[in-house]
Design a protein around this motif. Structure first.
Motif, mmCIF file in Angstrom:
data_model
loop_
_atom_site.group_PDB
_atom_site.id
_atom_site.type_symbol
_atom_site.label_atom_id
_atom_site.label_comp_id
_atom_site.label_asym_id
_atom_site.label_seq_id
_atom_site.Cartn_x
_atom_site.Cartn_y
_atom_site.Cartn_z
ATOM 1 N N PRO A 136 -13.289 -8.212 20.115
ATOM 2 C CA PRO A 136 -12.129 -7.343 20.394
ATOM 3 C C PRO A 136 -10.815 -8.331 20.167
ATOM 4 O O PRO A 136 -9.975 -6.986 19.329
ATOM 5 N N LEU A 137 -10.790 -9.569 20.690
ATOM 6 C CA LEU A 137 -9.162 -9.954 20.546
ATOM 7 C C LEU A 137 -9.264 -9.939 19.252
ATOM 8 O O LEU A 137 -7.804 -10.229 18.116
ATOM 9 N N GLN A 138 -10.578 -10.399 18.008
ATOM 10 C CA GLN A 138 -9.992 -10.559 16.556
ATOM 11 C C GLN A 138 -10.045 -10.107 15.954
ATOM 12 O O GLN A 138 -8.995 -9.853 14.370
ATOM 13 N N SER A 139 -10.463 -8.325 16.114
ATOM 14 C CA SER A 139 -10.370 -7.595 15.931
ATOM 15 C C SER A 139 -8.800 -6.856 15.445
ATOM 16 O O SER A 139 -8.594 -6.552 14.837
ATOM 17 N N ILE A 140 -8.221 -7.061 17.290
ATOM 18 C CA ILE A 140 -6.878 -6.674 17.156
ATOM 19 C C ILE A 140 -5.605 -7.728 16.180
ATOM 20 O O ILE A 140 -5.176 -7.368 15.268
ATOM 21 N N VAL A 141 -5.931 -9.506 16.368
ATOM 22 C CA VAL A 141 -4.835 -9.889 15.401
ATOM 23 C C VAL A 141 -5.070 -9.753 14.306
ATOM 24 O O VAL A 141 -4.318 -9.684 13.829
ATOM 25 N N SER A 142 -6.758 -9.788 13.354
ATOM 26 C CA SER A 142 -6.670 -9.730 12.895
ATOM 27 C C SER A 142 -6.289 -8.601 11.637
ATOM 28 O O SER A 142 -5.539 -8.823 10.706
ATOM 29 N N LEU A 143 -6.331 -7.411 12.490
ATOM 30 C CA LEU A 143 -6.306 -5.803 12.236
ATOM 31 C C LEU A 143 -4.524 -5.917 12.060
ATOM 32 O O LEU A 143 -3.682 -5.510 10.904
ATOM 33 N N GLY A 144 -4.041 -6.557 12.639
ATOM 34 C CA GLY A 144 -2.417 -6.870 13.098
ATOM 35 C C GLY A 144 -1.831 -7.537 12.046
ATOM 36 O O GLY A 144 -1.237 -7.283 11.196
ATOM 37 N N GLN A 145 -2.822 -8.559 11.499
ATOM 38 C CA GLN A 145 -1.929 -9.942 10.568
ATOM 39 C C GLN A 145 -1.985 -8.924 9.208
ATOM 40 O O GLN A 145 -1.178 -9.301 7.916
ATOM 41 N N LEU A 146 -3.337 -8.172 9.151
ATOM 42 C CA LEU A 146 -3.863 -7.501 8.047
ATOM 43 C C LEU A 146 -1.966 -6.402 7.299
ATOM 44 O O LEU A 146 -2.275 -6.253 6.216
ATOM 45 N N TYR A 147 -1.796 -5.759 8.217
ATOM 46 C CA TYR A 147 -1.529 -4.725 8.530
ATOM 47 C C TYR A 147 0.271 -5.254 8.379
ATOM 48 O O TYR A 147 0.955 -4.718 7.308
ATOM 49 N N GLY A 148 0.231 -6.469 8.648
ATOM 50 C CA GLY A 148 1.740 -6.648 8.644
ATOM 51 C C GLY A 148 2.094 -7.327 6.888
ATOM 52 O O GLY A 148 3.115 -7.077 6.423
ATOM 53 N N ASP A 149 1.004 -7.998 6.927
ATOM 54 C CA ASP A 149 1.007 -8.849 5.360
ATOM 55 C C ASP A 149 0.863 -7.617 4.157
ATOM 56 O O ASP A 149 1.262 -7.214 3.012
ATOM 57 N N VAL A 150 0.357 -6.406 4.381
ATOM 58 C CA VAL A 150 0.476 -4.827 3.509
ATOM 59 C C VAL A 150 1.894 -3.833 3.822
ATOM 60 O O VAL A 150 1.871 -4.081 1.875
ATOM 61 N N LEU A 151 2.360 -4.297 4.581
ATOM 62 C CA LEU A 151 3.650 -3.966 5.081
ATOM 63 C C LEU A 151 4.755 -4.958 4.266
ATOM 64 O O LEU A 151 5.656 -4.591 3.455
ATOM 65 N N TYR A 152 4.675 -6.140 4.014
ATOM 66 C CA TYR A 152 5.444 -6.930 3.702
ATOM 67 C C TYR A 152 5.571 -6.691 2.321
ATOM 68 O O TYR A 152 6.134 -6.819 1.824
ATOM 69 N N TYR A 153 4.110 -6.664 1.245
ATOM 70 C CA TYR A 153 3.692 -6.131 -0.121
ATOM 71 C C TYR A 153 4.632 -4.840 0.044
ATOM 72 O O TYR A 153 5.094 -5.603 -1.321
ATOM 73 N N GLY A 154 4.256 -4.024 0.585
ATOM 74 C CA GLY A 154 4.673 -2.517 0.147
ATOM 75 C C GLY A 154 5.623 -2.981 -0.036
ATOM 76 O O GLY A 154 6.742 -1.850 -1.215
ATOM 77 N N THR A 155 7.105 -3.393 0.968
ATOM 78 C CA THR A 155 8.262 -3.021 0.798
ATOM 79 C C THR A 155 8.696 -3.882 -0.222
ATOM 80 O O THR A 155 9.368 -2.985 -0.716
ATOM 81 N N CYS A 156 8.778 -4.527 -0.128
ATOM 82 C CA CYS A 156 9.018 -5.604 -2.235
ATOM 83 C C CYS A 156 8.638 -4.334 -3.023
ATOM 84 O O CYS A 156 9.473 -4.059 -3.853
ATOM 85 N N THR A 157 7.759 -4.162 -3.107
ATOM 86 C CA THR A 157 6.999 -3.226 -4.340
ATOM 87 C C THR A 157 7.786 -2.209 -4.231
ATOM 88 O O THR A 157 8.366 -1.800 -5.715
ATOM 89 N N ILE A 158 8.211 -1.717 -2.852
ATOM 90 C CA ILE A 158 8.986 0.022 -3.125
ATOM 91 C C ILE A 158 10.195 -0.493 -4.302
ATOM 92 O O ILE A 158 10.698 0.367 -4.401
ATOM 93 N N ASP A 159 10.582 -1.424 -3.052
ATOM 94 C CA ASP A 159 12.517 -1.767 -3.549
ATOM 95 C C ASP A 159 12.429 -1.726 -5.156
ATOM 96 O O ASP A 159 13.447 -1.584 -5.663
ATOM 97 N N PHE A 160 11.316 -2.903 -5.325
ATOM 98 C CA PHE A 160 11.409 -3.025 -6.919
ATOM 99 C C PHE A 160 10.838 -2.001 -7.597
ATOM 100 O O PHE A 160 11.826 -1.717 -9.200
ATOM 101 N N ILE A 161 10.335 -0.836 -7.758
ATOM 102 C CA ILE A 161 9.791 0.036 -8.081
ATOM 103 C C ILE A 161 10.863 0.952 -8.125
ATOM 104 O O ILE A 161 11.807 1.876 -8.871
ATOM 105 N N GLU A 162 11.324 1.802 -7.105
ATOM 106 C CA GLU A 162 12.296 2.957 -6.311
ATOM 107 C C GLU A 162 14.113 2.282 -6.736
ATOM 108 O O GLU A 162 15.148 3.219 -6.961
ATOM 109 N N PHE A 163 14.572 1.109 -6.969
ATOM 110 C CA PHE A 163 15.505 0.309 -6.523
ATOM 111 C C PHE A 163 15.218 -0.595 -7.695
ATOM 112 O O PHE A 163 17.264 -0.886 -7.743
ATOM 113 N N GLY A 164 14.600 -0.800 -8.153
ATOM 114 C CA GLY A 164 14.925 -2.661 -9.316
ATOM 115 C C GLY A 164 15.404 -3.645 -8.149
ATOM 116 O O GLY A 164 15.373 -4.533 -9.209
ATOM 117 N N ARG A 165 14.553 -4.177 -7.102
ATOM 118 C CA ARG A 165 15.225 -4.765 -5.927
ATOM 119 C C ARG A 165 14.971 -5.560 -6.583
ATOM 120 O O ARG A 165 13.505 -5.664 -6.246
#
Length: 218
Positions: A136-165
């Motif tokens: 149960p704990l491994q699922s929670i932490v691993s999913l949290g890590q995965l979700y955070g990293d996806v958002l991390y990549y996602g925000t950078c990608t969107i900033d580059f595509i939408e605003f050229g940053r």
């Protein structure tokens, strides 16, 4: 006598000395394995648990120590000269948001340090002691890590595509080495651990349901 010799030769040619194909292929100095498939899998699982334990210990130190330092000093880390501040300045060559107190980065790293850091050490302890809360704990932490990293990549990608940053310097070592490669570990490994925990949880429920059905039919 000749019949006996011919029979022996016939049997040896029909029965391979090893189970590998093509039958009869010569394998020099072949020694048959002494462990069964189940025993080999059990040893593999034991080694996998050791790796998983070390992974969460490493995560605990990184989340609490390195990312915890950033969470505490995000507002003035650019002016600091401590070793950990220097590490963040080096990494910031691939993502300058760490030196500008970007709201998303500060929030993500704070959540990671406060929650995933201590829980990573707790999971390592659960694995070592075979505690039932491990998956149960491994699922929670691993999913949290995965979700955070996806958002991390996602925000950078969107900033580059939408605003050229672009937050990374153009050198390949910074973008592909720091930004892509280092962070990819928290995509690949947590995803594998989420799948592993889902399988173990599913198997445990199946065993419980099977035993309950067996009791009802008695």
């Amino acid at each position: 006598m000749a019949d006996i010799i011919n029979s022996t030769i016939s049997e040896s040619s029909e029965t391979p000395l090893h189970p590998y194909y093509p039958l009869g292929v010569v394998i020099v100095n072949y020694a048959a394995k002494t462990l069964s498939t189940q025993e080999i899998l059990a040893i593999g699982n034991m080694h996998l648990d050791v790796f998983t334990t070390l992974w969460f210990v490493l995560c605990g130190f990184i989340h609490l120590g390195l990312e915890g330092y950033f969470a505490l000093h995000a507002r003035d880390i650019a002016s600091r000269s401590a070793v950990l501040a220097q590490l963040w300045k080096e990494y910031s060559l691939s993502d300058s948001r760490y030196l500008t107190a970007d709201t998303f980065v500060v929030c993500m790293e704070t959540v990671t340090a406060v929650f995933w850091g201590p829980l990573s050490f707790a999971i390592a302890w659960c694995i070592a002691t075979e505690h039932p809360l491990r998956h149960p704990l491994q699922s929670i932490v691993s999913l949290g890590q995965l979700y955070g990293d996806v958002l991390y990549y996602g925000t950078c990608t969107i900033d580059f595509i939408e605003f050229g940053r672009e937050y990374s310097r153009p050198e390949l070592a910074y973008f592909w080495g720091y930004y892509v490669f280092l962070n990819a570990f928290w995509i690949v490994i947590p995803l594998c651990l989420v799948v592993s925990s889902a399988r173990e949880t599913s198997r445990a429920f199946a065993i419980v349901k099977g035993s309950l059905k067996a009791e009802k039919t008695k």
